[in-house]
Design a protein around this motif. Structure first.
Motif, PDB file in Angstrom:
ATOM      1  N   MET A 156       0.848  -1.180   0.000  1.00 16.75           N
ATOM      2  CA  MET A 156       0.000   0.000   0.000  1.00 16.75           C
ATOM      3  C   MET A 156       0.897   1.248   0.000  1.00 16.75           C
ATOM      4  SD  MET A 156      -2.867   0.828   2.780  1.00 16.75           S
ATOM      5  CE  MET A 156      -3.797   2.310   2.771  1.00 16.75           C
ATOM      6  N   PRO A 157       0.678   2.152  -0.945  1.00 15.22           N
ATOM      7  CA  PRO A 157       1.509   3.364  -1.002  1.00 15.22           C
ATOM      8  C   PRO A 157       1.376   4.212   0.254  1.00 15.22           C
ATOM      9  CG  PRO A 157       0.313   3.055  -3.053  1.00 15.22           C
ATOM     10  CD  PRO A 157      -0.249   2.075  -2.067  1.00 15.22           C
ATOM     11  N   GLY A 158       2.426   4.963   0.525  1.00 11.34           N
ATOM     12  CA  GLY A 158       2.458   5.849   1.678  1.00 11.34           C
ATOM     13  C   GLY A 158       2.902   7.236   1.266  1.00 11.34           C
ATOM     14  N   HIS A 159       3.776   7.818   2.077  1.00 12.85           N
ATOM     15  CA  HIS A 159       4.212   9.194   1.862  1.00 12.85           C
ATOM     16  C   HIS A 159       5.722   9.235   1.658  1.00 12.85           C
ATOM     17  CE1 HIS A 159       3.759  13.510   2.012  1.00 12.85           C
ATOM     18  NE2 HIS A 159       4.697  13.606   2.935  1.00 12.85           N
ATOM     19  N   LEU A 169      11.682  12.285  -9.244  1.00 24.24           N
ATOM     20  CA  LEU A 169      11.327  11.193  -8.330  1.00 24.24           C
ATOM     21  C   LEU A 169       9.974  11.426  -7.670  1.00 24.24           C
ATOM     22  CD1 LEU A 169      14.822  10.346  -6.830  1.00 24.24           C
ATOM     23  CD2 LEU A 169      13.601   9.244  -8.727  1.00 24.24           C
ATOM     24  N   ALA A 170       9.617  12.672  -7.411  1.00 25.55           N
ATOM     25  CA  ALA A 170       8.287  12.966  -6.870  1.00 25.55           C
ATOM     26  C   ALA A 170       7.220  12.518  -7.878  1.00 25.55           C
ATOM     27  CB  ALA A 170       8.151  14.450  -6.555  1.00 25.55           C
ATOM     28  N   LYS A 171       7.441  12.781  -9.159  1.00 23.65           N
ATOM     29  CA  LYS A 171       6.480  12.363 -10.185  1.00 23.65           C
ATOM     30  C   LYS A 171       6.370  10.841 -10.255  1.00 23.65           C
ATOM     31  CE  LYS A 171       6.915  16.473 -13.015  1.00 23.65           C
ATOM     32  NZ  LYS A 171       7.478  17.085 -14.206  1.00 23.65           N
ATOM     33  N   VAL A 172       7.497  10.150 -10.124  1.00 20.12           N
ATOM     34  CA  VAL A 172       7.474   8.680 -10.117  1.00 20.12           C
ATOM     35  C   VAL A 172       6.604   8.196  -8.964  1.00 20.12           C
ATOM     36  CG1 VAL A 172       8.858   6.592  -9.725  1.00 20.12           C
ATOM     37  CG2 VAL A 172       9.705   8.385 -11.261  1.00 20.12           C
ATOM     38  N   ALA A 173       6.851   8.710  -7.765  1.00 19.74           N
ATOM     39  CA  ALA A 173       6.084   8.279  -6.582  1.00 19.74           C
ATOM     40  C   ALA A 173       4.601   8.588  -6.754  1.00 19.74           C
ATOM     41  CB  ALA A 173       6.644   8.961  -5.330  1.00 19.74           C
ATOM     42  N   GLU A 174       4.293   9.788  -7.210  1.00 15.71           N
ATOM     43  CA  GLU A 174       2.888  10.177  -7.370  1.00 15.71           C
ATOM     44  C   GLU A 174       2.183   9.322  -8.407  1.00 15.71           C
ATOM     45  OE1 GLU A 174       3.383  14.353  -8.141  1.00 15.71           O
ATOM     46  OE2 GLU A 174       3.959  14.737  -6.045  1.00 15.71           O
ATOM     47  N   SER A 175       2.892   8.932  -9.473  1.00 15.37           N
ATOM     48  CA  SER A 175       2.289   8.080 -10.504  1.00 15.37           C
ATOM     49  C   SER A 175       1.965   6.686  -9.954  1.00 15.37           C
ATOM     50  CB  SER A 175       3.210   7.967 -11.717  1.00 15.37           C
ATOM     51  OG  SER A 175       4.311   7.108 -11.463  1.00 15.37           O
ATOM     52  N   MET A 176       2.604   6.322  -8.846  1.00 18.60           N
ATOM     53  CA  MET A 176       2.376   5.015  -8.221  1.00 18.60           C
ATOM     54  C   MET A 176       1.405   5.112  -7.037  1.00 18.60           C
ATOM     55  SD  MET A 176       6.319   3.648  -8.329  1.00 18.60           S
ATOM     56  CE  MET A 176       5.932   2.024  -7.640  1.00 18.60           C
ATOM     57  N   GLY A 177       0.826   6.290  -6.817  1.00 18.70           N
ATOM     58  CA  GLY A 177      -0.159   6.452  -5.762  1.00 18.70           C
ATOM     59  C   GLY A 177       0.379   6.945  -4.432  1.00 18.70           C
ATOM     60  N   TRP A 178       1.666   7.273  -4.373  1.00 15.87           N
ATOM     61  CA  TRP A 178       2.260   7.796  -3.152  1.00 15.87           C
ATOM     62  C   TRP A 178       2.028   9.307  -3.084  1.00 15.87           C
ATOM     63  CZ3 TRP A 178       5.633   4.809   0.145  1.00 15.87           C
ATOM     64  CH2 TRP A 178       5.798   3.487  -0.249  1.00 15.87           C
ATOM     65  N   THR A 179       1.920   9.839  -1.886  1.00 12.91           N
ATOM     66  CA  THR A 179       1.898  11.287  -1.722  1.00 12.91           C
ATOM     67  C   THR A 179       3.341  11.750  -1.499  1.00 12.91           C
ATOM     68  OG1 THR A 179       1.505  11.091   0.661  1.00 12.91           O
ATOM     69  CG2 THR A 179      -0.442  11.335  -0.766  1.00 12.91           C
ATOM     70  N   THR A 180       3.613  12.999  -1.871  1.00  6.93           N
ATOM     71  CA  THR A 180       4.988  13.495  -1.754  1.00  6.93           C
ATOM     72  C   THR A 180       5.010  14.916  -1.227  1.00  6.93           C
ATOM     73  OG1 THR A 180       5.128  14.467  -3.979  1.00  6.93           O
ATOM     74  CG2 THR A 180       5.703  12.136  -3.767  1.00  6.93           C
ATOM     75  N   GLU A 181       6.169  15.269  -0.702  1.00  6.97           N
ATOM     76  CA  GLU A 181       6.459  16.662  -0.365  1.00  6.97           C
ATOM     77  C   GLU A 181       7.950  16.885  -0.501  1.00  6.97           C
ATOM     78  OE1 GLU A 181       6.375  17.893   3.910  1.00  6.97           O
ATOM     79  OE2 GLU A 181       5.577  15.862   4.197  1.00  6.97           O
ATOM     80  N   PHE A 221      11.071   0.599  -8.520  1.00  9.14           N
ATOM     81  CA  PHE A 221      11.225  -0.758  -7.966  1.00  9.14           C
ATOM     82  C   PHE A 221      11.272  -0.710  -6.435  1.00  9.14           C
ATOM     83  CE2 PHE A 221      13.780  -1.838 -12.020  1.00  9.14           C
ATOM     84  CZ  PHE A 221      12.628  -2.150 -12.716  1.00  9.14           C
ATOM     85  N   PHE A 222      12.009   0.261  -5.911  1.00 11.62           N
ATOM     86  CA  PHE A 222      12.158   0.420  -4.459  1.00 11.62           C
ATOM     87  C   PHE A 222      10.787   0.654  -3.814  1.00 11.62           C
ATOM     88  CE2 PHE A 222      13.237   3.023  -0.676  1.00 11.62           C
ATOM     89  CZ  PHE A 222      14.142   2.191  -0.051  1.00 11.62           C
ATOM     90  N   LEU A 223      10.014   1.581  -4.368  1.00 12.76           N
ATOM     91  CA  LEU A 223       8.679   1.871  -3.796  1.00 12.76           C
ATOM     92  C   LEU A 223       7.748   0.677  -3.948  1.00 12.76           C
ATOM     93  CD1 LEU A 223       8.003   5.550  -4.922  1.00 12.76           C
ATOM     94  CD2 LEU A 223       8.743   4.726  -2.675  1.00 12.76           C
ATOM     95  N   GLU A 224       7.840  -0.021  -5.063  1.00 10.11           N
ATOM     96  CA  GLU A 224       7.017  -1.210  -5.283  1.00 10.11           C
ATOM     97  C   GLU A 224       7.301  -2.260  -4.201  1.00 10.11           C
ATOM     98  OE1 GLU A 224       7.232  -4.396  -8.696  1.00 10.11           O
ATOM     99  OE2 GLU A 224       6.419  -2.502  -9.451  1.00 10.11           O
ATOM    100  N   GLN A 225       8.576  -2.473  -3.901  1.00  6.46           N
ATOM    101  CA  GLN A 225       8.934  -3.446  -2.861  1.00  6.46           C
ATOM    102  C   GLN A 225       8.393  -3.018  -1.500  1.00  6.46           C
ATOM    103  OE1 GLN A 225      13.208  -3.453  -3.510  1.00  6.46           O
ATOM    104  NE2 GLN A 225      13.089  -5.544  -4.290  1.00  6.46           N
ATOM    105  N   LEU A 226       8.511  -1.738  -1.189  1.00 11.18           N
ATOM    106  CA  LEU A 226       8.006  -1.251   0.105  1.00 11.18           C
ATOM    107  C   LEU A 226       6.493  -1.394   0.190  1.00 11.18           C
ATOM    108  CD1 LEU A 226      10.119   1.994   0.665  1.00 11.18           C
ATOM    109  CD2 LEU A 226      10.404  -0.223   1.765  1.00 11.18           C
ATOM    110  N   ALA A 227       5.799  -1.079  -0.897  1.00  9.64           N
ATOM    111  CA  ALA A 227       4.337  -1.189  -0.897  1.00  9.64           C
ATOM    112  C   ALA A 227       3.897  -2.647  -0.731  1.00  9.64           C
ATOM    113  CB  ALA A 227       3.771  -0.603  -2.191  1.00  9.64           C
ATOM    114  N   ASN A 228       4.643  -3.566  -1.324  1.00  9.66           N
ATOM    115  CA  ASN A 228       4.297  -4.986  -1.210  1.00  9.66           C
ATOM    116  C   ASN A 228       4.570  -5.555   0.166  1.00  9.66           C
ATOM    117  OD1 ASN A 228       3.398  -5.105  -3.854  1.00  9.66           O
ATOM    118  ND2 ASN A 228       5.370  -5.780  -4.662  1.00  9.66           N
ATOM    119  N   GLN A 229       5.487  -4.921   0.921  1.00  3.06           N
ATOM    120  CA  GLN A 229       5.790  -5.375   2.284  1.00  3.06           C
ATOM    121  C   GLN A 229       4.746  -4.909   3.281  1.00  3.06           C
ATOM    122  OE1 GLN A 229       9.722  -3.913   3.140  1.00  3.06           O
ATOM    123  NE2 GLN A 229      10.717  -5.325   1.732  1.00  3.06           N
ATOM    124  N   ALA A 230       4.053  -3.829   2.947  1.00  2.00           N
ATOM    125  CA  ALA A 230       3.089  -3.239   3.897  1.00  2.00           C
ATOM    126  C   ALA A 230       1.838  -4.068   4.026  1.00  2.00           C
ATOM    127  CB  ALA A 230       2.731  -1.825   3.460  1.00  2.00           C
TER     128      ALA A 230
END
Length: 175
Positions: free
Chosen positions: A1-4, A23-35, A166-175
């Motif tokens: 599950m995406p996070g922040h 990288l913010a655009k990459v995260a946002e395209s995957m459903g993560w929020t960014t700042e 890939f990094f965010l995908e792995q983190l989302a799959n661990q959650a």
């Protein structure tokens, strides 16, 4: 599950710097929020003197999160992201062109070993020598991806983006 995701820019840049913006655009395209905190006022103090104010600013942003965020940093942003991970819970660290030391400051770079971490660095980085972060990663058995680039890593934005995805995908799959 995406996070922040909190993306910290390097010195002499700003929150609209190329790497953190892409990288913010990459995260946002995957459903993560960014700042992207703005450290430019802190950076006016000089490299060594900006570390503590930058860490305090990052801690404020982390404290405002509902769950531990992923920290992304480039150069000085990577340095403070790693140090912040020692003091507050974070979900992951994605670090670019990381300095092992900042001249004039007693703090040495470090990270929590129980936090998923990926470090990317350029073979030809003349600002943050590869030898120092290579030794750091080796002592802690952390993943280190070295690319044929300089400190800015501008020739490898696509590679960095893919690795971050890939990094965010792995983190989302661990959650």
């Amino acid at each position: 599950m995406p996070g922040h995701v909190i993306l910290s820019h390097g010195s002499d840049t700003g929150p609209d710097a190329i790497k953190v913006s892409v990288l913010a655009k990459v995260a946002e395209s995957m459903g993560w929020t960014t700042e992207r905190p703005d450290y430019r006022e802190d950076d006016k103090l000089g490299h060594a003197e900006s570390i503590e104010p930058r860490i305090a600013r990052l801690h404020q942003r982390i404290a405002a999160c509902q769950a531990p965020p992923v920290l992304v940093g480039s150069s000085m942003g990577a340095f403070i992201s790693g140090l912040a991970s020692l003091e507050v819970p974070v979900a992951g660290l994605f670090l670019l062109a990381t300095p092992a030391l900042i001249p004039g400051n007693d703090l040495a770079f470090d990270v929590r070993l129980d936090v998923p971490t990926l470090i990317m660095h350029g073979w030809r980085d003349d600002v943050c020598p590869l030898d120092e972060i290579y030794e750091f990663a080796g002592r802690r058995e952390l993943p280190l991806l070295i690319v044929d680039d300089d400190h800015r890593l501008s020739a490898h934005i696509d590679t960095i983006s893919r690795q971050f995805g890939f990094f965010l995908e792995q983190l989302a799959n661990q959650a």
